[in-house]
Every structure is written in C-alpha cells, then in structure tokens.
Motif scaffolding. Structure first.
Motif, PDB file in Angstrom:
ATOM      1  N   GLN A  38       2.942  -8.144  -1.975  1.00 33.84           N
ATOM      2  CA  GLN A  38       4.030  -7.225  -1.668  1.00 33.84           C
ATOM      3  C   GLN A  38       3.528  -6.161  -0.710  1.00 33.84           C
ATOM      4  OE1 GLN A  38       5.689  -4.902  -4.947  1.00 33.84           O
ATOM      5  NE2 GLN A  38       7.690  -4.893  -3.946  1.00 33.84           N
ATOM      6  N   ASP A  39       4.155  -6.078   0.443  1.00 29.63           N
ATOM      7  CA  ASP A  39       3.850  -5.028   1.407  1.00 29.63           C
ATOM      8  C   ASP A  39       4.771  -3.844   1.140  1.00 29.63           C
ATOM      9  OD1 ASP A  39       3.312  -7.816   3.193  1.00 29.63           O
ATOM     10  OD2 ASP A  39       1.805  -6.232   3.337  1.00 29.63           O
ATOM     11  N   PRO A  40       4.345  -2.632   1.499  1.00 29.32           N
ATOM     12  CA  PRO A  40       5.139  -1.431   1.191  1.00 29.32           C
ATOM     13  C   PRO A  40       6.573  -1.544   1.684  1.00 29.32           C
ATOM     14  CG  PRO A  40       2.965  -0.808   1.979  1.00 29.32           C
ATOM     15  CD  PRO A  40       3.065  -2.301   2.160  1.00 29.32           C
ATOM     16  N   SER A  85      -4.463  -5.989   3.353  1.00 27.89           N
ATOM     17  CA  SER A  85      -4.082  -4.792   2.594  1.00 27.89           C
ATOM     18  C   SER A  85      -2.635  -4.898   2.141  1.00 27.89           C
ATOM     19  CB  SER A  85      -4.279  -3.536   3.452  1.00 27.89           C
ATOM     20  OG  SER A  85      -5.641  -3.375   3.798  1.00 27.89           O
ATOM     21  N   ALA A  86      -2.434  -4.839   0.842  1.00 31.89           N
ATOM     22  CA  ALA A  86      -1.112  -4.998   0.223  1.00 31.89           C
ATOM     23  C   ALA A  86      -1.298  -4.871  -1.281  1.00 31.89           C
ATOM     24  CB  ALA A  86      -0.505  -6.361   0.568  1.00 31.89           C
ATOM     25  N   THR A  87      -0.203  -4.978  -1.999  1.00 31.29           N
ATOM     26  CA  THR A  87      -0.273  -5.068  -3.461  1.00 31.29           C
ATOM     27  C   THR A  87      -0.124  -6.531  -3.859  1.00 31.29           C
ATOM     28  OG1 THR A  87       0.594  -2.842  -3.812  1.00 31.29           O
ATOM     29  CG2 THR A  87       0.789  -4.390  -5.639  1.00 31.29           C
ATOM     30  N   TYR A  88      -1.006  -6.979  -4.734  1.00 33.71           N
ATOM     31  CA  TYR A  88      -1.003  -8.364  -5.186  1.00 33.71           C
ATOM     32  C   TYR A  88      -0.529  -8.405  -6.637  1.00 33.71           C
ATOM     33  CZ  TYR A  88      -3.380  -9.466  -0.879  1.00 33.71           C
ATOM     34  OH  TYR A  88      -3.668  -9.611   0.454  1.00 33.71           O
ATOM     35  N   LEU A  89       0.501  -9.196  -6.859  1.00 38.08           N
ATOM     36  CA  LEU A  89       1.118  -9.296  -8.168  1.00 38.08           C
ATOM     37  C   LEU A  89       0.905 -10.690  -8.746  1.00 38.08           C
ATOM     38  CD1 LEU A  89       4.449  -7.554  -7.193  1.00 38.08           C
ATOM     39  CD2 LEU A  89       2.825  -6.634  -8.822  1.00 38.08           C
ATOM     40  N   CYS A  90       0.582 -10.703 -10.013  1.00 39.48           N
ATOM     41  CA  CYS A  90       0.440 -11.938 -10.761  1.00 39.48           C
ATOM     42  C   CYS A  90       1.667 -12.068 -11.656  1.00 39.48           C
ATOM     43  CB  CYS A  90      -0.844 -11.847 -11.571  1.00 39.48           C
ATOM     44  SG  CYS A  90      -0.974 -12.892 -12.992  1.00 39.48           S
ATOM     45  N   ALA A  91       2.191 -13.281 -11.785  1.00 41.43           N
ATOM     46  CA  ALA A  91       3.370 -13.481 -12.619  1.00 41.43           C
ATOM     47  C   ALA A  91       3.264 -14.812 -13.351  1.00 41.43           C
ATOM     48  CB  ALA A  91       4.644 -13.444 -11.784  1.00 41.43           C
ATOM     49  N   SER A 104       1.351  -5.361 -13.316  1.00 42.06           N
ATOM     50  CA  SER A 104       1.700  -4.158 -12.551  1.00 42.06           C
ATOM     51  C   SER A 104       1.049  -4.147 -11.171  1.00 42.06           C
ATOM     52  CB  SER A 104       1.335  -2.897 -13.330  1.00 42.06           C
ATOM     53  OG  SER A 104      -0.025  -2.952 -13.705  1.00 42.06           O
ATOM     54  N   GLY A 105       0.211  -5.143 -10.893  1.00 36.82           N
ATOM     55  CA  GLY A 105      -0.311  -5.296  -9.543  1.00 36.82           C
ATOM     56  C   GLY A 105      -1.675  -4.673  -9.301  1.00 36.82           C
ATOM     57  N   THR A 106      -2.341  -5.187  -8.277  1.00 31.46           N
ATOM     58  CA  THR A 106      -3.574  -4.604  -7.751  1.00 31.46           C
ATOM     59  C   THR A 106      -3.313  -4.204  -6.310  1.00 31.46           C
ATOM     60  OG1 THR A 106      -5.087  -5.872  -9.148  1.00 31.46           O
ATOM     61  CG2 THR A 106      -5.971  -5.021  -7.080  1.00 31.46           C
ATOM     62  N   LYS A 107      -3.475  -2.909  -6.021  1.00 28.41           N
ATOM     63  CA  LYS A 107      -3.281  -2.421  -4.663  1.00 28.41           C
ATOM     64  C   LYS A 107      -4.588  -2.529  -3.901  1.00 28.41           C
ATOM     65  CE  LYS A 107      -1.280   1.425  -2.073  1.00 28.41           C
ATOM     66  NZ  LYS A 107      -0.639   2.768  -2.176  1.00 28.41           N
ATOM     67  N   LEU A 108      -4.610  -3.375  -2.890  1.00 26.11           N
ATOM     68  CA  LEU A 108      -5.825  -3.649  -2.131  1.00 26.11           C
ATOM     69  C   LEU A 108      -5.787  -2.943  -0.789  1.00 26.11           C
ATOM     70  CD1 LEU A 108      -8.458  -5.258  -1.622  1.00 26.11           C
ATOM     71  CD2 LEU A 108      -7.016  -7.108  -0.724  1.00 26.11           C
ATOM     72  N   ASN A 109      -6.888  -2.272  -0.473  1.00 25.30           N
ATOM     73  CA  ASN A 109      -7.059  -1.653   0.834  1.00 25.30           C
ATOM     74  C   ASN A 109      -8.334  -2.199   1.449  1.00 25.30           C
ATOM     75  OD1 ASN A 109      -6.833   0.091   3.076  1.00 25.30           O
ATOM     76  ND2 ASN A 109      -8.126   1.626   2.085  1.00 25.30           N
ATOM     77  N   VAL A 110      -8.205  -2.868   2.575  1.00 28.24           N
ATOM     78  CA  VAL A 110      -9.362  -3.394   3.284  1.00 28.24           C
ATOM     79  C   VAL A 110      -9.606  -2.518   4.506  1.00 28.24           C
ATOM     80  CG1 VAL A 110     -10.394  -5.390   4.422  1.00 28.24           C
ATOM     81  CG2 VAL A 110      -8.814  -5.717   2.508  1.00 28.24           C
ATOM     82  N   LYS A 111     -10.748  -1.850   4.529  1.00 25.51           N
ATOM     83  CA  LYS A 111     -11.063  -0.883   5.595  1.00 25.51           C
ATOM     84  C   LYS A 111     -11.721  -1.573   6.780  1.00 25.51           C
ATOM     85  CE  LYS A 111     -13.358   1.144   2.433  1.00 25.51           C
ATOM     86  NZ  LYS A 111     -14.281   2.034   1.674  1.00 25.51           N
ATOM     87  N   PRO A 112     -11.265  -1.235   7.991  1.00 25.78           N
ATOM     88  CA  PRO A 112     -11.863  -1.852   9.191  1.00 25.78           C
ATOM     89  C   PRO A 112     -13.328  -1.440   9.346  1.00 25.78           C
ATOM     90  CG  PRO A 112      -9.804  -0.741   9.722  1.00 25.78           C
ATOM     91  CD  PRO A 112     -10.152  -0.360   8.311  1.00 25.78           C
TER      92      PRO A 112
END
Lengths: 112, 114
Positions: A38-40, A85-91, A104-112
């Motif tokens: 899920q992207d913002p 970079s996004a939120t990853y949801l498992c269902a 409730s998701g894992t919010k991932l940020n990948v830094k350049p």
C-alpha cells in the motif's frame, strides 16, 4: 476470530539490503495467505498469494513463505530499492468467501 | 480501465447524516467486499458478498448496510453517520474461476464525520 500480527511495525534500511518482514496468524485453517503493498493515499496492490497447500511463492525480488503449522509467513525482499518504500500488509483468507483478516502492516523506508 | 471504481474519493458528513459509498467493478468478479482502515490498523471487513443477491456481515458491520442487486455494483450505506465511522473505506473484488485467482482493491473513499 483470526488475529494477524506483523513485526516490525516500521523498518528503515539502506538501499541494497536484503530484508524480511514477518507475519503471524492464530487460526491455521486458512484458505490462503496474501501479501499486499500500500502506497500512501492509495489502494492495495496484491504482491504474492500463497495457497494453503503451498509453501512459498516468488515474484522477481520478492519471496513469500508460509508455514501453516506454526502460523507464520515471511516476505523476503532482495536487494531493496527506494521504490520499495511502502506499507506491506499481510492478510489471511479464511474459508472460501473473500474474507480477509489483515495485519496492521510494516511501514518500510528504503534510504538511497 | 478494468478494475474497481469507488466514488466519492473524499466526503465530509455531519453526525446523523446518511450516505452511500459506491463501488463498481467491470471484471465480472463474483466476490465483493467492503473494508475500513483506521490509522495504525489493518483493514477490517465490514460486509461481503459471494454473488448477486447474497451478502453477509464481516467483523464490524454495525451502522452499515449493503445490497448486491447486480454482479457489478456493491454500495455501502451509512445509516446515521457517527464520528467513529471516520475512516478510509476500501472496496475489493475477487474471483476464483477456473483456478484463476484475482484480487483487486479500489483506491478508497476517505470519510470524515464531524
């Protein structure tokens, strides 16, 4: 009632790292297990679906595994990129009626 | 473009007002469902349908009604809006025809009840 838990809630990594997102569920009688992105401000995009009879699925740099007996699934992302970079949801889907129980998701940020 | 279309994208309601969130899909999917997403939480199932004329309750059905008179449409009705219904609402459709699995989510309706 199915309870789905995702760990960690947030993750920040430098570009190029391999990473693992975790998902656990309480009811092992699942029909399938699915990972979404899920992207913002956007809807959900299905990444990988693992049927109850399968152990893993792969798509490009993504690999998802399923262990019903322990109530766990993992999403492995190889060589992470800033575009990941996004939120990853498992269902987990119980029965045969399009009824998903989401973590409730894992919010991932990948830094350049 | 094929997919799930939700309207409106944004809505502000006053407490006690009623409204209908629209959802339409053009993929001939047999299954449709409504979810709400609150901050810091995953999606929770409100109502779902396994085909035209058939609906059932999910986890959080109170305060919402649905109907499915056609395969394509699955509207969600808020009977008397309350601040607790402030959320982002997602409609989804899916199919399992002939061993093919397809899941599609709409882009969401952001609802604020004041």
């Amino acid at each position: 009632k199915q309870e789905v838990t995702q760990i960690p809630a947030a993750l920040s990594v430098p570009e190029g790292e391999n990473l693992v997102l975790n998902c656990s569920f309480t009811d092992s009688a699942i029909y399938n297990l699915q990972w979404f992105r899920q992207d913002p401000g956007k809807g959900l995009t299905s990444l990988l679906l693992i049927q109850s009879s399968q152990r893993e699925q792969t798509s490009g740099r993504l690999n998802a595994s399923l262990d019903k007996s322990s109530g766990r699934s993992t999403l492995y992302i190889a060589a992470s990129q800033p575009g990941d970079s996004a939120t990853y949801l498992c269902a987990s889907e119980l029965g045969n009626f399009n009824k998903f129980y989401f973590g409730s998701g894992t919010k991932l940020n990948v830094k350049p | 473009n094929a997919g799930v279309t939700q309207t409106p994208k944004f809505q502000v309601l006053k407490t006690g007002q009623s409204m209908t969130l629209q959802c339409a899909q053009d993929m001939n999917h047999e299954y449709m469902s409504w979810y709400r997403q609150d901050p810091g939480m995953g999606l929770r199932l409100i109502h779902y349908s396994v085909g035209a004329g058939i609906t059932d309750q999910g986890e959080v059905p109170n305060g919402y009604n649905v109907s499915r008179s056609t395969t394509e449409d699955f509207p969600l009705r808020l009977l008397s809006a309350a601040p607790s219904q402030t959320s982002v609402y997602f409609c989804a459709s899916s199919t399992r025809t002939g061993g093919h699995y397809g899941y599609t989510f709409g882009s969401g309706t952001r609802l604020t009840v004041v």
